[in-house]
Design a protein around this motif. Structure first.
Motif, PDB file in Angstrom:
ATOM      1  N   LEU A 132      -3.755  -1.276  28.324  1.00  0.00           N
ATOM      2  CA  LEU A 132      -4.565  -1.156  27.125  1.00  0.00           C
ATOM      3  C   LEU A 132      -5.978  -1.684  27.356  1.00  0.00           C
ATOM      4  CD1 LEU A 132      -4.661  -0.400  24.138  1.00  0.00           C
ATOM      5  CD2 LEU A 132      -3.855  -2.697  23.603  1.00  0.00           C
ATOM      6  N   LEU A 133      -6.099  -2.823  27.997  1.00  0.00           N
ATOM      7  CA  LEU A 133      -7.433  -3.366  28.274  1.00  0.00           C
ATOM      8  C   LEU A 133      -8.214  -2.472  29.220  1.00  0.00           C
ATOM      9  CD1 LEU A 133      -6.602  -7.184  28.578  1.00  0.00           C
ATOM     10  CD2 LEU A 133      -7.601  -5.955  26.622  1.00  0.00           C
ATOM     11  N   CYS A 134      -7.543  -1.916  30.212  1.00  0.00           N
ATOM     12  CA  CYS A 134      -8.241  -1.008  31.131  1.00  0.00           C
ATOM     13  C   CYS A 134      -8.697   0.255  30.415  1.00  0.00           C
ATOM     14  CB  CYS A 134      -7.321  -0.643  32.294  1.00  0.00           C
ATOM     15  SG  CYS A 134      -6.983  -2.006  33.417  1.00  0.00           S
ATOM     16  N   CYS A 135      -7.858   0.756  29.515  1.00  0.00           N
ATOM     17  CA  CYS A 135      -8.227   1.964  28.771  1.00  0.00           C
ATOM     18  C   CYS A 135      -9.435   1.696  27.874  1.00  0.00           C
ATOM     19  CB  CYS A 135      -7.024   2.435  27.962  1.00  0.00           C
ATOM     20  SG  CYS A 135      -7.299   3.977  27.045  1.00  0.00           S
ATOM     21  N   ARG A 136      -9.454   0.538  27.235  1.00  0.00           N
ATOM     22  CA  ARG A 136     -10.599   0.184  26.410  1.00  0.00           C
ATOM     23  C   ARG A 136     -11.875   0.088  27.237  1.00  0.00           C
ATOM     24  NH1 ARG A 136      -8.374  -4.546  22.330  1.00  0.00           N
ATOM     25  NH2 ARG A 136      -7.084  -3.191  20.994  1.00  0.00           N
ATOM     26  N   TRP A 137     -11.715  -0.499  28.429  1.00  0.00           N
ATOM     27  CA  TRP A 137     -12.911  -0.650  29.258  1.00  0.00           C
ATOM     28  C   TRP A 137     -13.440   0.707  29.724  1.00  0.00           C
ATOM     29  CZ3 TRP A 137     -13.957   0.446  34.414  1.00  0.00           C
ATOM     30  CH2 TRP A 137     -15.118  -0.102  34.940  1.00  0.00           C
ATOM     31  N   ASN A 184     -13.942  -3.276  16.945  1.00  0.00           N
ATOM     32  CA  ASN A 184     -15.091  -2.703  17.646  1.00  0.00           C
ATOM     33  C   ASN A 184     -14.709  -1.355  18.235  1.00  0.00           C
ATOM     34  OD1 ASN A 184     -16.571  -4.998  17.031  1.00  0.00           O
ATOM     35  ND2 ASN A 184     -15.998  -6.005  18.963  1.00  0.00           N
ATOM     36  N   ALA A 185     -14.387  -0.413  17.379  1.00  0.00           N
ATOM     37  CA  ALA A 185     -13.842   0.881  17.855  1.00  0.00           C
ATOM     38  C   ALA A 185     -14.813   1.520  18.794  1.00  0.00           C
ATOM     39  CB  ALA A 185     -13.600   1.790  16.654  1.00  0.00           C
ATOM     40  N   PRO A 186     -14.286   1.941  19.981  1.00  0.00           N
ATOM     41  CA  PRO A 186     -15.140   2.629  20.944  1.00  0.00           C
ATOM     42  C   PRO A 186     -15.393   4.049  20.526  1.00  0.00           C
ATOM     43  CG  PRO A 186     -12.920   2.417  21.791  1.00  0.00           C
ATOM     44  CD  PRO A 186     -12.950   1.734  20.471  1.00  0.00           C
ATOM     45  N   GLY A 187     -15.994   4.786  21.459  1.00  0.00           N
ATOM     46  CA  GLY A 187     -16.384   6.154  21.170  1.00  0.00           C
ATOM     47  C   GLY A 187     -15.196   7.070  20.993  1.00  0.00           C
ATOM     48  N   SER A 199     -17.080   2.450  28.613  1.00  0.00           N
ATOM     49  CA  SER A 199     -18.103   2.823  29.586  1.00  0.00           C
ATOM     50  C   SER A 199     -18.458   4.292  29.496  1.00  0.00           C
ATOM     51  CB  SER A 199     -17.612   2.496  31.001  1.00  0.00           C
ATOM     52  OG  SER A 199     -16.423   3.248  31.290  1.00  0.00           O
ATOM     53  N   ARG A 200     -17.532   5.148  28.999  1.00  0.00           N
ATOM     54  CA  ARG A 200     -17.826   6.579  28.896  1.00  0.00           C
ATOM     55  C   ARG A 200     -18.467   6.955  27.556  1.00  0.00           C
ATOM     56  NH1 ARG A 200     -12.280   9.341  31.265  1.00  0.00           N
ATOM     57  NH2 ARG A 200     -12.499   8.525  33.400  1.00  0.00           N
ATOM     58  N   GLY A 201     -18.325   6.091  26.538  1.00  0.00           N
ATOM     59  CA  GLY A 201     -18.829   6.426  25.214  1.00  0.00           C
ATOM     60  C   GLY A 201     -20.347   6.268  25.109  1.00  0.00           C
ATOM     61  N   GLN A 202     -20.857   6.457  23.895  1.00  0.00           N
ATOM     62  CA  GLN A 202     -22.290   6.324  23.649  1.00  0.00           C
ATOM     63  C   GLN A 202     -22.693   4.861  23.763  1.00  0.00           C
ATOM     64  OE1 GLN A 202     -22.949   8.030  19.818  1.00  0.00           O
ATOM     65  NE2 GLN A 202     -22.485  10.132  20.480  1.00  0.00           N
ATOM     66  N   PRO A 203     -24.011   4.622  24.027  1.00  0.00           N
ATOM     67  CA  PRO A 203     -24.452   3.217  24.092  1.00  0.00           C
ATOM     68  C   PRO A 203     -24.195   2.529  22.759  1.00  0.00           C
ATOM     69  CG  PRO A 203     -26.108   4.686  25.013  1.00  0.00           C
ATOM     70  CD  PRO A 203     -25.073   5.579  24.385  1.00  0.00           C
TER      71      PRO A 203
END
Length: 570
Positions: free
Chosen positions: A525-530, A563-566, A534-538
């Protein structure tokens, strides 16, 4: 008025189907606090004392290391597949074993009498040159020769009985066997001149017999068995099988299908036999008597390995005790069961025995290496027996091959495993003079033996022998191979070690597995978040909440994120 912070919906306060901890520290703390493994809670309750925490950490790590070291020793012993022998006693009716008897009077085949006469003359010359003794007057009459075609044979006089070089100051007598070129010779040397003469005569003898046709007549002395009774019942011809042995003469095998009802000498097989030495070969057979072997039914008797002799003029009583051996197959050992097969074509139409397999294997190698077969063993299809008329160097080849067999350099030992179920007989015997001096006259007269002038005939002058064979007891021992560690015993030993070092049970092992699964899931899960971050918008600058507005720590639901990612992330 200051607005109160928004409250989470009611469903967000409930439990989720799958929840993960927010960090590895929280995961380990939860495991140490709630685990049933002894000592793990000391890592949490003494967190304010780093010395205690470090000490208990070392103790747990040391106990874990010792535990797995003992596990390694346990599995090392298990994978050796050791066995122990357990002995049990059983009692039931048993079939009477087979009894093979030979008259120890090797015959002179009619088609080879002339060649044997030439061999006897050669033997007489050799013995006279060595010992200055002429036994021409002591030899039995050869009998009249039967007219008929004889196989072409020329006696090889280069293979002669001679004195060989002394070894360690001891005189030796023997003969030499050379290869086809004569450059390499082996010495068959013996310290006893009697043994040397017998082996030398036997070598020439089988070279003569090897030239005879396969269906040549083997005469059987019909008067060898005077009488036979088993448990007060007479034996009949169908109870005996006849055969011929080149060295032991006419042989009879008793194959009665009677079951031993009761033990004791009153329930025995009793035979009266004649040990005659007429028309015999004095250099081939130096003993007078009867060769006996007791073996399981449908097994080939190998008299030269397990037979014993009975003296004429005696009554021999033999009691039998049976043992059974049950061996384990793979992976505990190598054995041959009734449904298996071996990598050797057996040359005997009987039940499998290791000796029969070794003989068959050696005969096949003999045919492959020396281009002929040894006369004492059956032939494979399409092969012929060895004779120096057809194969001049077969003796040299046979000697080298047989030495390799005795030193286990041939593959026969590995190709021929022991049977998984094997019966053996332990024998004990007692002898007495028979017939006695007072009853010899009328006993010999009733049996049709010629009368003796001496009123006190000695046992040496009597050619009769009596044999009694019976079960001493119907109890038989069974020796079973039992694994030292079966799978349940292995698991029990592992559980004992685990309880010794950690005082826990199988459920504690499940807790450890749950910890590992949670750790793997949290890592993924932590790796997926990371990766998603890194692939999402700034990301926009985030405002750090004051401590009073930070969410309380606790388990994080797997289906909710902060802190939902992209897009495209969990």
């Amino acid at each position: 008025p200051q607005a109160s912070p928004p409250t989470l919906p009611e469903e967000e306060h409930g439990e989720r189907l799958v929840e993960l901890h927010a960090s590895f520290r929280e995961l380990v703390t939860f495991f140490c606090t709630n685990s049933t493994i002894h000592g793990t809670i000391r890592l949490v309750c003494s967190s304010q004392n780093r010395l205690k925490t470090a000490s208990w950490g070392l103790l747990l790590a040391g106990a874990l290391g010792v535990l797995y070291w003992q596990f390694a020793l346990l599995f090392e012993q298990y994978w050796r597949y050791p066995v122990i022998m357990t002995v049990s006693v059983h009692s039931e009716r048993k079939l009477f074993p087979s009894v093979t008897l030979c008259d120890m009077n090797p015959h002179r085949p009619h088609l080879a009498r002339h060649h044997l006469r030439v061999l006897d003359d050669f033997a007489r010359e050799s013995i006279y040159s060595l010992y200055r003794f002429n036994f021409s007057d002591s030899m039995d009459a050869l009998g009249a020769e039967v007219p008929g075609p004889e196989p072409a044979f020329h006696l090889d006089r280069r293979i002669r009985l001679q004195r060989l070089r002394p070894l360690d100051g001891q005189n030796r007598v023997g003969f030499k066997l050379c290869n086809s070129t004569g450059g390499d010779c082996v010495e068959r040397a013996y310290s006893s001149g009697v043994v040397a003469a017998r082996e030398w005569y036997r070598f020439h003898y089988i070279n003569i017999l090897a030239l005879l046709p396969a269906a040549h007549e083997d005469s059987h002395d019909s008067h060898f068995v005077f009488s036979c009774r088993y448990d007060d019942r007479d034996c009949h011809a169908q109870h005996f099988q006849t055969s011929h042995h080149p060295t032991y003469g006419s042989c009879y095998t008793f194959n009665g299908v009677w079951a031993a009802q009761r033990p004791g000498v009153t329930h025995r097989i009793s035979l009266v036999l004649r040990a005659e030495q007429l028309d015999h070969l004095p250099l081939l057979s130096t003993k007078a008597g009867i060769k006996v072997m007791i073996h399981p039914q449908d097994h080939t008797p190998f008299l030269e390995h397990q037979g014993f002799s009975i003296r004429p003029g005696t009554e021999t009583t033999i009691d039998i005790r049976e043992d059974e051996v049950h061996r384990l197959g793979s992976p505990y050992g190598q054995c041959m069961d009734s449904t298996g097969s071996v990598d050797v074509q057996l040359l005997y139409n009987t039940s499998y025995t290791r000796q029969a397999c070794l003989v068959s294997c050696f005969q096949h190698l003999m045919v492959e290496t020396c281009s002929c077969g040894y006369f004492f063993y059956p032939l494979p299809a399409g092969a012929e027996y060895c004779s120096y008329m057809r194969h001049p160097a077969w003796g040299h080849c046979f000697h080298h091959l047989y030495q390799k067999l005795k030193t286990h350099q041939l593959p026969c030992t590995t190709r021929c495993p022991r049977p998984c179920r094997e019966s053996s007989y332990k024998l004990s015997a007692g002898t007495s003079r028979w017939p006695s001096s007072t009853s010899a006259d009328w006993v010999l007269a009733v049996l049709g033996e010629p009368s003796r002038r001496n009123p006190w005939p000695s046992s040496a002058s009597i050619n009769l022998a009596k044999v009694n064979i019976f079960y001493q007891e119907l109890n038989y021992r069974t020796v079973d191979e039992t694994p030292v560690y079966s799978v349940p015993q292995l698991l029990s030993a592992m559980g004992s070690l685990w309880s010794l070092w950690f005082g826990s049970s199988v459920l504690s092992v499940v807790e450890v597995l749950e910890l590992l699964l949670d750790a793997i899931a949290l890592t993924l899960l932590l790796c997926c978040r990371w990766l998603c971050g890194s692939r999402g918008q700034p990301r926009a600058a985030t405002r750090v909440h004051p401590p009073s507005q930070r969410p309380a720590s606790g388990p994080v639901a797997a289906d909710t994120t902060s802190n939902a990612p992209g897009p495209g992330c969990l």
